[in-house]
Design a protein around this motif. Sequence first.
Motif, mmCIF file in Angstrom:
data_model
loop_
_atom_site.group_PDB
_atom_site.id
_atom_site.type_symbol
_atom_site.label_atom_id
_atom_site.label_comp_id
_atom_site.label_asym_id
_atom_site.label_seq_id
_atom_site.Cartn_x
_atom_site.Cartn_y
_atom_site.Cartn_z
ATOM 1 N N ASN A 108 0.844 -1.205 0.000
ATOM 2 C CA ASN A 108 0.000 0.000 0.000
ATOM 3 C C ASN A 108 0.872 1.245 0.000
ATOM 4 O O ASN A 108 1.771 1.322 -0.856
ATOM 5 N N ASP A 109 0.629 2.202 0.846
ATOM 6 C CA ASP A 109 1.173 3.566 0.708
ATOM 7 C C ASP A 109 2.668 3.657 0.354
ATOM 8 O O ASP A 109 3.494 2.965 0.965
ATOM 9 N N GLN A 127 4.532 0.490 2.276
ATOM 10 C CA GLN A 127 3.849 -0.426 3.172
ATOM 11 C C GLN A 127 3.756 -1.790 2.486
ATOM 12 O O GLN A 127 3.272 -1.881 1.342
ATOM 13 N N TRP A 165 -3.658 -7.168 3.121
ATOM 14 C CA TRP A 165 -3.052 -6.238 4.066
ATOM 15 C C TRP A 165 -2.752 -6.958 5.394
ATOM 16 O O TRP A 165 -3.559 -7.738 5.871
ATOM 17 N N ILE A 182 2.540 -5.373 8.602
ATOM 18 C CA ILE A 182 3.127 -4.306 7.790
ATOM 19 C C ILE A 182 4.549 -3.905 8.197
ATOM 20 O O ILE A 182 4.819 -3.583 9.350
ATOM 21 N N TRP A 224 3.735 1.681 10.331
ATOM 22 C CA TRP A 224 2.823 2.288 9.367
ATOM 23 C C TRP A 224 3.462 3.506 8.710
ATOM 24 O O TRP A 224 4.641 3.786 8.915
ATOM 25 N N SER A 225 2.627 4.250 7.965
ATOM 26 C CA SER A 225 3.177 5.247 7.038
ATOM 27 C C SER A 225 3.911 6.401 7.700
ATOM 28 O O SER A 225 3.673 6.738 8.860
ATOM 29 N N ARG A 273 -1.949 9.391 12.941
ATOM 30 C CA ARG A 273 -0.863 8.735 12.191
ATOM 31 C C ARG A 273 -0.360 9.516 10.983
ATOM 32 O O ARG A 273 -0.877 10.546 10.618
ATOM 33 N N ASP A 274 0.668 8.933 10.373
ATOM 34 C CA ASP A 274 1.209 9.352 9.085
ATOM 35 C C ASP A 274 1.890 10.722 9.122
ATOM 36 O O ASP A 274 1.477 11.664 8.435
ATOM 37 N N GLU A 306 -6.018 10.752 6.573
ATOM 38 C CA GLU A 306 -4.815 9.932 6.547
ATOM 39 C C GLU A 306 -3.774 10.632 5.678
ATOM 40 O O GLU A 306 -4.108 11.436 4.799
ATOM 41 N N CYS A 307 -2.525 10.284 5.911
ATOM 42 C CA CYS A 307 -1.429 10.711 5.035
ATOM 43 C C CYS A 307 -1.489 12.168 4.589
ATOM 44 O O CYS A 307 -1.504 12.455 3.383
ATOM 45 N N ARG A 348 -11.931 7.254 0.301
ATOM 46 C CA ARG A 348 -10.809 6.616 -0.392
ATOM 47 C C ARG A 348 -10.303 7.420 -1.575
ATOM 48 O O ARG A 348 -10.054 6.863 -2.649
ATOM 49 N N TYR A 388 -4.412 6.671 -4.012
ATOM 50 C CA TYR A 388 -4.652 6.949 -2.595
ATOM 51 C C TYR A 388 -3.341 7.007 -1.815
ATOM 52 O O TYR A 388 -2.316 6.471 -2.241
ATOM 53 N N ALA A 389 -3.438 7.670 -0.648
ATOM 54 C CA ALA A 389 -2.325 7.686 0.328
ATOM 55 C C ALA A 389 -1.033 8.193 -0.306
ATOM 56 O O ALA A 389 0.049 7.698 -0.016
ATOM 57 N N TRP A 416 -0.519 5.410 -4.471
ATOM 58 C CA TRP A 416 -0.782 3.962 -4.479
ATOM 59 C C TRP A 416 -2.089 3.676 -5.212
ATOM 60 O O TRP A 416 -3.088 4.359 -5.000
HETATM 61 C C1 FRU Z 1 -3.441 4.537 4.386
HETATM 62 C C2 FRU Z 1 -3.105 3.881 5.711
HETATM 63 C C3 FRU Z 1 -2.345 4.827 6.611
HETATM 64 C C4 FRU Z 1 -1.614 3.871 7.529
HETATM 65 C C5 FRU Z 1 -1.262 2.753 6.595
HETATM 66 C C6 FRU Z 1 -1.237 1.399 7.226
HETATM 67 O O1 FRU Z 1 -3.649 3.610 3.358
HETATM 68 O O2 FRU Z 1 -4.284 3.419 6.342
HETATM 69 O O3 FRU Z 1 -3.169 5.753 7.282
HETATM 70 O O4 FRU Z 1 -0.496 4.465 8.120
HETATM 71 O O5 FRU Z 1 -2.222 2.769 5.554
HETATM 72 O O6 FRU Z 1 -0.764 0.417 6.325
#
Ligand code: FRU
Length: 540
Positions: free
Chosen positions: A21-22, A38, A46, A49, A81-82, A147-148, A201-202, A239, A275-276, A293
Amino acid sequence: SIIDPLLRTGYHFQPRKNWINDPNAPLYYKGWYHLFYQYNPKGAVWGNIVWAHSVSRDLINWMALKPAIEPSIASDKYGCWSGSATMLPDGTPTIMYTGVNRPDVNYQVQNVAYPRNKSDPLLREWDKPSHNPIIVPKAGINATQFRDPTTAWRAGGHWRLLIGSVTGPAHGVAYVYRSRDFKRWTRVERPLHSAATGMWECPDFYPVEAAGRREGLDTSVSGRRARKYVLKNSLDLRRYDYYTVGTYDRRAERYVPDDPAGDERHLRYDYGNFYASKTFYDPAKRRRILWGWANESDTSADDVAKGWAGIQAIPRTVWLDPSGKQLLQWPIEEVEALRGKSVTVKDRVIKPGQHVEVTGLQTAQADVEVTFEVSSLAGAESLDPELAGDAQRLCGARGAAVEGGVGPFGLWVLASADRQERTAVFFRLFRPARGGDKPVVLMCTDPTKSSLNPNLYQPTFAGFVDTDISDGKISLRSLIDRSVVESFGAGGKTCILSRVYPSLATGKNARLYVFNGGKADVKVSRLTAWEMKKPLMNGA
Ligand code: FRU
């Protein structure tokens, strides 16, 4: 269903196998571009991670290294995570990332990591100092939605960074933390910005050069060059990644979008599957590059059967449009090094209801640039006021197969010889909306006929293109890569990435057409399609 290995992308970033992912902490160091992301080392869903790590000299050919950051300390035991990278003034890259430190709930804290050996341009080993975690959610903060961290920027002796969160019933929020030494961080009471959108997020926050200038700016640049800023957030609920353009008041530590309704209008980097995302400043070519991503639109069972899930979009250079109201995005120039055999079509009129095949090359992996010209806008459809503000619904109601006035015209990509399978990327013009004098231009990707495989998620994606089409011209570029179609309308004003899984139109059987589903002639002023070579891709 049968999973065709020919659906695996060739020049889009992917590891050899498993879930991604991200994109995380993209950075440039001693002649190498680094991408972390990720990654689930154990499968195509998923979970588990870690930060996988790849390096490249050109952002095109990638070499996989071993994961850079894996759970190893109390404050990241249940997930790494991110996060983002920051260059310290002495040239040391640092990584700030979210750690999950409890097994039962996703309780989130922020950690820092430093390269063990700064003379290694590949930055293979990362150390987590004992003062981790460096930021924990204090009272009043939702610890499971925290986060992020962004790249930090420095002004007046202080570092600042953002952390995405949610407050109250559903306010997305970007908290600001400050530090003098990169170790002790304190929260600024008022967030940089917030809006009633749900969890952010992010987040990403960066200065941009004056309108129309392509050059990028380092995140810490201040003063006259950094008049405008971009704030991007990833909307967990919907999303997609949306952004606003605005100004940053350093003294108040606040960001103010230029368009007061900007947070509601949801200008997006991409109106498709993207996304992200995260940008970074590339000092080698003085540009800002966006990584995003794109997950699969196939079933999770098929992902597992294929053994892989998720790609990164082609890196895009981003800069402020001459209007100052939005960004422009364009695939990094290095992508053009992959262009091989090409075919060009010039001044070809496509009559209403007609389609024309572009022959003489394979187009399962191709780059297509085309300029269309419509002679008159008189026959454009009128816009249903109910749908006028909603590109997505408008395209849902008027897909590629619905005859229009001026348009739909565009490309059928990844099409089978009988055109049973085809993904349409197209424009459709509408008469000026009430009060306006500019025709409304809609850009769409319609994958509803992309595959005979029945179990796929096939949403139409659409965005408006804020362009002056009074000269009748509009351009489109599509990067086609087996199961991805990544398109840039009007020089990068509107972008749409879509994942498709043809069952017939794979390999040598994938074809490319230009089509016109309107009542007015459309001219292809010029179209060039290139076959794309396959770069080194993480050993795959
Ligand atoms: C976004 C997310 C972030 C998180 C990560 C976890 O896709 O949910 O917010 O840090 O993925 O994998």
